[in-house]
Design a protein around this motif. Structure first.
Motif, mmCIF file in Angstrom:
data_model
loop_
_atom_site.group_PDB
_atom_site.id
_atom_site.type_symbol
_atom_site.label_atom_id
_atom_site.label_comp_id
_atom_site.label_asym_id
_atom_site.label_seq_id
_atom_site.Cartn_x
_atom_site.Cartn_y
_atom_site.Cartn_z
ATOM 1 N N LEU A 1 0.830 -1.206 0.000
ATOM 2 C CA LEU A 1 0.000 0.000 0.000
ATOM 3 C C LEU A 1 0.865 1.258 0.000
ATOM 4 C CD1 LEU A 1 -2.717 1.462 0.233
ATOM 5 C CD2 LEU A 1 -2.574 1.148 2.723
ATOM 6 N N GLY A 2 1.895 1.283 0.841
ATOM 7 C CA GLY A 2 2.766 2.444 0.905
ATOM 8 C C GLY A 2 3.467 2.719 -0.412
ATOM 9 N N THR A 3 3.897 1.662 -1.093
ATOM 10 C CA THR A 3 4.553 1.827 -2.392
ATOM 11 C C THR A 3 3.587 2.395 -3.421
ATOM 12 O OG1 THR A 3 6.002 -0.052 -1.872
ATOM 13 C CG2 THR A 3 5.875 0.647 -4.169
ATOM 14 N N MET A 4 2.352 1.910 -3.421
ATOM 15 C CA MET A 4 1.347 2.442 -4.346
ATOM 16 C C MET A 4 1.056 3.908 -4.049
ATOM 17 S SD MET A 4 -1.258 -0.837 -4.519
ATOM 18 C CE MET A 4 -2.439 -0.001 -5.587
ATOM 19 N N MET A 5 1.029 4.271 -2.774
ATOM 20 C CA MET A 5 0.815 5.663 -2.397
ATOM 21 C C MET A 5 1.964 6.549 -2.883
ATOM 22 S SD MET A 5 -0.541 4.934 1.485
ATOM 23 C CE MET A 5 -0.553 6.653 2.036
ATOM 24 N N LEU A 6 3.178 6.026 -2.823
ATOM 25 C CA LEU A 6 4.341 6.798 -3.254
ATOM 26 C C LEU A 6 4.350 7.002 -4.769
ATOM 27 C CD1 LEU A 6 7.030 5.124 -0.982
ATOM 28 C CD2 LEU A 6 6.347 7.523 -0.904
ATOM 29 N N ASP B 1 9.199 11.552 1.289
ATOM 30 C CA ASP B 1 8.035 10.673 1.170
ATOM 31 C C ASP B 1 8.322 9.276 1.704
ATOM 32 O OD1 ASP B 1 6.736 12.791 0.078
ATOM 33 O OD2 ASP B 1 6.558 11.977 -1.949
ATOM 34 N N THR B 2 9.547 8.797 1.503
ATOM 35 C CA THR B 2 9.911 7.478 2.026
ATOM 36 C C THR B 2 9.848 7.458 3.546
ATOM 37 O OG1 THR B 2 11.349 7.082 0.117
ATOM 38 C CG2 THR B 2 11.693 5.694 2.054
ATOM 39 N N LEU B 3 10.354 8.516 4.184
ATOM 40 C CA LEU B 3 10.280 8.594 5.645
ATOM 41 C C LEU B 3 8.826 8.611 6.121
ATOM 42 C CD1 LEU B 3 13.104 11.201 6.389
ATOM 43 C CD2 LEU B 3 13.140 8.749 6.900
ATOM 44 N N LEU B 4 7.970 9.302 5.392
ATOM 45 C CA LEU B 4 6.554 9.332 5.765
ATOM 46 C C LEU B 4 5.941 7.933 5.750
ATOM 47 C CD1 LEU B 4 5.070 12.478 3.962
ATOM 48 C CD2 LEU B 4 5.217 12.069 6.421
ATOM 49 N N ILE B 5 6.186 7.203 4.676
ATOM 50 C CA ILE B 5 5.589 5.872 4.540
ATOM 51 C C ILE B 5 6.196 4.886 5.538
ATOM 52 C CG2 ILE B 5 5.154 3.962 2.944
ATOM 53 C CD1 ILE B 5 3.476 6.437 2.441
ATOM 54 N N LEU B 6 7.413 5.127 5.968
ATOM 55 C CA LEU B 6 7.994 4.282 7.022
ATOM 56 C C LEU B 6 7.149 4.320 8.287
ATOM 57 C CD1 LEU B 6 11.859 4.847 6.849
ATOM 58 C CD2 LEU B 6 10.637 2.688 6.511
ATOM 59 N N LEU B 7 6.446 5.432 8.525
ATOM 60 C CA LEU B 7 5.588 5.550 9.700
ATOM 61 C C LEU B 7 4.449 4.540 9.677
ATOM 62 C CD1 LEU B 7 5.370 9.444 9.872
ATOM 63 C CD2 LEU B 7 6.710 7.952 11.362
ATOM 64 N N ALA C 1 5.899 0.191 6.850
ATOM 65 C CA ALA C 1 6.308 -0.415 5.583
ATOM 66 C C ALA C 1 7.800 -0.713 5.588
ATOM 67 C CB ALA C 1 5.949 0.511 4.420
ATOM 68 N N ASP C 2 8.206 -1.636 4.714
ATOM 69 C CA ASP C 2 9.600 -2.060 4.642
ATOM 70 C C ASP C 2 10.314 -1.326 3.509
ATOM 71 O OD1 ASP C 2 11.447 -4.385 5.776
ATOM 72 O OD2 ASP C 2 11.809 -4.256 3.622
ATOM 73 N N LEU C 3 11.576 -0.958 3.745
ATOM 74 C CA LEU C 3 12.352 -0.228 2.743
ATOM 75 C C LEU C 3 12.550 -1.021 1.453
ATOM 76 C CD1 LEU C 3 15.207 1.545 4.760
ATOM 77 C CD2 LEU C 3 13.395 2.636 3.432
ATOM 78 N N SER C 4 12.477 -2.335 1.527
ATOM 79 C CA SER C 4 12.669 -3.144 0.326
ATOM 80 C C SER C 4 11.683 -2.778 -0.766
ATOM 81 C CB SER C 4 12.523 -4.638 0.658
ATOM 82 O OG SER C 4 11.205 -4.916 1.139
ATOM 83 N N GLY C 5 10.471 -2.382 -0.374
ATOM 84 C CA GLY C 5 9.463 -2.015 -1.358
ATOM 85 C C GLY C 5 9.402 -0.528 -1.615
ATOM 86 N N ILE C 6 9.304 0.265 -0.538
ATOM 87 C CA ILE C 6 9.029 1.691 -0.696
ATOM 88 C C ILE C 6 10.240 2.479 -1.198
ATOM 89 C CG2 ILE C 6 7.210 1.630 1.027
ATOM 90 C CD1 ILE C 6 9.125 2.914 3.019
ATOM 91 N N CYS D 1 9.004 8.072 -9.160
ATOM 92 C CA CYS D 1 9.973 8.092 -8.066
ATOM 93 C C CYS D 1 10.450 9.513 -7.802
ATOM 94 C CB CYS D 1 11.166 7.193 -8.419
ATOM 95 S SG CYS D 1 12.346 6.967 -7.086
ATOM 96 N N HIS D 2 9.793 10.211 -6.863
ATOM 97 C CA HIS D 2 10.245 11.547 -6.484
ATOM 98 C C HIS D 2 10.141 11.702 -4.970
ATOM 99 C CE1 HIS D 2 5.852 12.172 -7.142
ATOM 100 N NE2 HIS D 2 5.965 12.964 -6.083
ATOM 101 N N SER D 3 10.719 12.777 -4.453
ATOM 102 C CA SER D 3 10.796 13.003 -2.995
ATOM 103 C C SER D 3 11.297 11.735 -2.295
ATOM 104 C CB SER D 3 9.441 13.421 -2.439
ATOM 105 O OG SER D 3 9.045 14.658 -2.953
ATOM 106 N N LEU D 4 12.428 11.258 -2.775
ATOM 107 C CA LEU D 4 12.926 9.961 -2.331
ATOM 108 C C LEU D 4 13.178 9.907 -0.829
ATOM 109 C CD1 LEU D 4 13.650 7.347 -3.893
ATOM 110 C CD2 LEU D 4 16.027 8.073 -3.824
#
Length: 313
Positions: free
Chosen positions: A101-106, A273-279, A282-287, A267-270
């Motif tokens: 879900l987090g990856t799709m949101m990104l 946005d990645t830090l946000l989805i970590l909340l 989610a796992d870094l392998s995907g996001i 792939c933007h705001s690497l």
């Protein structure tokens, strides 16, 4: 002679910056919460979940989480996070599902705003929606298959903070949302502090050094590669603004613009946005890694196609 005002204290300046960002986000998040609540009271959540059910099934997510992606598509990642934390109290979610879900949101978020920005820079709405919506679903489905195959990501999600179960009364619901919004302020302050630290440590320069050679390999060269890296770190809107300036000066071709904005769409705001989805747990392998690899592969494929018609606004 007028005496210049004394320089602002760094902590005071940082606090003002945080509050400025928070106020701007409140103007988006509060309406999103009200709309979701109104839809819930009118039975619209069930209807929307039904519409998105085939996609959620394809990517291995519960139907209810379609509301999170819908809020993200129409508004922004912050609005999606608010809806996610509200639903997480009643919806069991695994690490794999949060990552998908987090990856799709990104990949696909803020489409009304970011689609308009891409259109102004020379990429049509049709191309933007196709690349970002289809890209989000395809990447989500691939991640779902990978996580099912390798195992280890099906453990229950342990969120660092979780909203309480929704109270049965409107007053209780409002109190719960106020608590959520208060936590969002803490999240924003922490996130902005981390971003400042990463810039101080030179992480953005490291991303530039790593990405420019990779972008050249997939067909994004010269000034377009530099602008792409800026967009990857600072966001699509900033990157598109720089692109528009270069297009008007004649430095970049329409093909350059199409490839650059297509990459930034995926792939933007690497960092931010990645830090946000970590909340979300989610796992870094995907996001991070899968998203970056997916963007590189897709743009490599697009770079081999005739893009004159696809890039036409």
């Amino acid at each position: 002679m007028t005496t210049p005002p004394p320089p602002s204290h760094p902590i005071s300046a940082f606090a003002r910056e945080v509050l400025f960002v928070y106020w701007a986000l409140l103007k988006v998040m509060v309406p999103a919460l009200l709309v979701v609540k109104a839809l819930d009271m009118l039975g619209g959540n069930a209807v929307l979940a039904g519409w998105l059910s085939p996609i959620m099934t394809l990517v291995g997510l519960p139907d209810s989480l379609g509301l999170v992606w819908a809020a993200t598509l129409l508004s922004n990642i912050y609005a999606g996070l608010v809806v996610f934390f509200a639903l997480a109290a009643d919806t069991p979610v695994t690490v794999a599902q949060a990552t998908v879900l987090g990856t799709m949101m990104l990949v696909a978020h803020s489409l009304p705003v970011e689609g308009a920005v891409a259109k102004a820079a020379g990429v049509s709405w049709r191309a933007t929606l196709l690349i970002r919506l289809v890209g989000a679903v395809v990447l989500g489905a691939l991640l779902n298959l990978v996580y099912q195959g390798i195992g280890g990501f099906d453990r229950p999600l342990a969120l660092p903070w979780q909203a309480p179960a929704v109270a049965p009364t409107l007053a209780g619901w409002a109190l719960d949302q106020l608590q959520t919004l208060a936590w969002i302020l803490v999240i924003i302050a922490t996130l902005m502090a981390i971003l400042r630290l990463l810039r101080y440590l030179g992480i953005e320069r490291l991303i530039h050094a790593v990405l420019v050679p990779a972008l050249r390999l997939i067909g994004i060269r010269g000034e377009a590669a530099n602008i792409t890296v800026i967009g990857v770190t600072l966001g699509l809107t900033f990157g598109a603004g720089l692109l528009l300036k270069e297009v008007r000066s004649g430095t970049l071709t329409r093909r350059d613009v199409f490839l650059t904005l297509s990459f930034l769409g995926l792939c933007h705001s690497l960092i931010e946005d990645t830090l946000l989805i970590l909340l979300m747990g989610a796992d870094l392998s995907g996001i991070l890694w899968a998203r970056l690899l997916f963007a590189l592969v897709v743009i490599r494929l697009l770079s081999r196609l005739p893009l004159a018609h696809a890039a036409r606004a």
